[in-house]
Write an enzyme that holds these catalytic residues in place. Sequence first.
Site, short mmCIF file in Angstrom:
data_model
loop_
_atom_site.label_atom_id
_atom_site.label_comp_id
_atom_site.label_asym_id
_atom_site.label_seq_id
_atom_site.Cartn_x
_atom_site.Cartn_y
_atom_site.Cartn_z
N CYS A 48 -2.42 -11.53 15.80
CA CYS A 48 -3.44 -12.57 15.68
C CYS A 48 -2.80 -13.94 15.53
O CYS A 48 -3.41 -14.96 15.88
CB CYS A 48 -4.35 -12.28 14.50
SG CYS A 48 -3.47 -12.08 12.93
N GLU A 98 -9.88 -11.08 8.13
CA GLU A 98 -8.95 -11.84 8.96
C GLU A 98 -9.14 -11.32 10.39
O GLU A 98 -8.81 -10.18 10.69
CB GLU A 98 -7.52 -11.63 8.47
CG GLU A 98 -6.56 -12.68 9.01
CD GLU A 98 -5.65 -12.11 10.09
OE1 GLU A 98 -5.14 -12.90 10.88
OE2 GLU A 98 -5.47 -10.90 10.12
N SER A 125 3.72 -17.63 10.72
CA SER A 125 4.22 -16.36 10.21
C SER A 125 3.60 -16.12 8.84
O SER A 125 3.60 -17.02 8.00
CB SER A 125 5.74 -16.37 10.12
OG SER A 125 6.22 -15.17 9.56
N GLU A 143 -8.98 -15.06 22.97
CA GLU A 143 -7.84 -14.30 22.47
C GLU A 143 -7.32 -13.36 23.55
O GLU A 143 -8.09 -12.68 24.21
CB GLU A 143 -8.25 -13.48 21.25
CG GLU A 143 -7.09 -12.76 20.58
CD GLU A 143 -7.50 -12.10 19.27
OE1 GLU A 143 -6.74 -12.21 18.30
OE2 GLU A 143 -8.58 -11.48 19.23
N LYS A 145 -10.29 3.08 6.40
CA LYS A 145 -10.66 3.43 7.77
C LYS A 145 -9.64 2.75 8.70
O LYS A 145 -9.69 1.56 8.94
CB LYS A 145 -12.07 2.92 8.08
CG LYS A 145 -12.45 2.80 9.57
CD LYS A 145 -12.49 4.14 10.27
CE LYS A 145 -12.94 3.95 11.73
NZ LYS A 145 -11.88 3.38 12.60
N PRO A 146 -8.65 3.55 9.21
CA PRO A 146 -7.62 2.95 10.07
C PRO A 146 -8.09 2.82 11.50
O PRO A 146 -9.09 3.44 11.91
CB PRO A 146 -6.48 3.97 9.97
CG PRO A 146 -7.21 5.29 9.86
CD PRO A 146 -8.45 4.99 9.03
N GLY A 164 -9.15 -7.39 12.21
CA GLY A 164 -9.54 -6.89 13.52
C GLY A 164 -10.07 -7.99 14.40
O GLY A 164 -9.84 -9.18 14.15
N SER A 165 -10.79 -7.61 15.43
CA SER A 165 -11.32 -8.59 16.38
C SER A 165 -12.54 -9.31 15.79
O SER A 165 -13.20 -8.81 14.87
CB SER A 165 -11.73 -7.89 17.67
OG SER A 165 -12.88 -7.09 17.46
#
Length: 489
Positions: A290, A256, A453, A394, A182-183, A236-237
């Site tokens: 992120c 994540e 990174s 964020e 699911k993009p 995602g959030s």
Amino acid sequence: MGTKSKRTKRGVYVDGSWLETDENLPVTDLAAGGTFARVTGAGPAEARAALAAADAVKPELRRTSVVERATWCEAIAEGIREQSAELGETIVREAGKPISSARSEVRSAAERFDRAAEEARLLVSNGEFREGSTSSHEGWTAIVKHEPVGAVLCITPYNYPLATTALQVAPALACGNSVLLKPASKTPISAAILADVIDGVDRIPDGTFNFVPGASSKIGDVLAGDDRIDAIAMTGSSGAGNRVARESGMVNLHMELGGNVPAVVFDDADLGTVVDSCTKGALKYAGQRCSAISRILVHESIHDDVIDRMDAAMADWQAGPLFDSETTLGPLISEGQADWVETLITDALERGADLVRGGERGAPTDVPDELRTHYVEPTLLANVPREARIIDEEQFGPVAAVTTFGDESDALEIVNGSDLALDAAVFTSDYERAIELADRIDAGAVRINGAPSHGLGDIPFGGNKDSGIGREGLDSSIHAFLRTKSIVL
């Protein structure tokens, strides 16, 4: 500027077939304006069909060998490379990423499929043989083997629409799981091209890979709340992650989520390294990462020096044509995201922060009018009060917010005061101080004298608190998508 693609992706891919639905999802062209492409979107019926297909193929996938699955991944990697030009252009247009970054993302995605094949071969082929070591189990022997968890739901973000997808899908397939992808609704086209690539790979059983683009409001709960899902990988959030976790029940969660990365700068740090790392860390992909450095905590004695140096360094970061290889800065994903960043800037200024640079909407002169509101100037804020929202929330924008601290304890209080605990950075020439502070910072990873990174995923990464569950990375993800079975003799 590149030649605009006229290709329209078909969209929903379930059980080895492309499906047509009444849902039509347009994708904005962030390079030229207008609509770049459209996908056919999945509704609840297609989502349930994908769940059924992924569930039905589990027994067949368990019978496949790691050699077979590694061959699939390597073929997918080659397919990505063959489609690299189209994929690079797609990422530029749907995600608003400069072409140099888009090309790098395509290379990374292909390499992740190759590396997943290697990692799976190493892990799955190295089963364990154990002997009983206590009096009650003396004489027992056991084979400990790895097996797939089952069906993996992959929920991917807009900021790395291909590379993050590869980091989830490749380990899941290599381990013998079925996948439902699911993009993000804003960036489904690169994932649709990946679905085309996978569709063309020989001998992958139907139902192994299913592609269900669509609105989260329509299919998100249907997918996450179904008991045929055995694991969920999500980037995602934090808000979206919390909802998925509430819906999912007893499944393996691999998430994540949001970040608000602090960089702690001591007065003995190399300021050249500090400025280079923090500027790039804050502005790369317009801060929509992120792991972007969002708040810079500098020792009170060097605040003004750091500000002067960063002001000069940020002058080199200006928005430009996305297909120009020299461009380093592009638009934000949407006008709404730019509004959010502007809200945080305004809040900081109203609380007493100093605006050193930027702070306004600022687009290149040749940007179409409809995209001008997507741009926020590279912004530097000095003397940001600790109560400013940007210190704890964020932002996902091209803003470096600089505040001060007095000593280590003071810095730790600011760093650990946020509900987000993904990455952090510490800049100092004192080795013992760096290690001690890294140990006391509540975060999934701490970079010493550099910007965070994640690279290809060689090192586990993920967050604490509201920043996630578990750790991503090729080896870590493979472990998450396998379970062990002990056969006692």
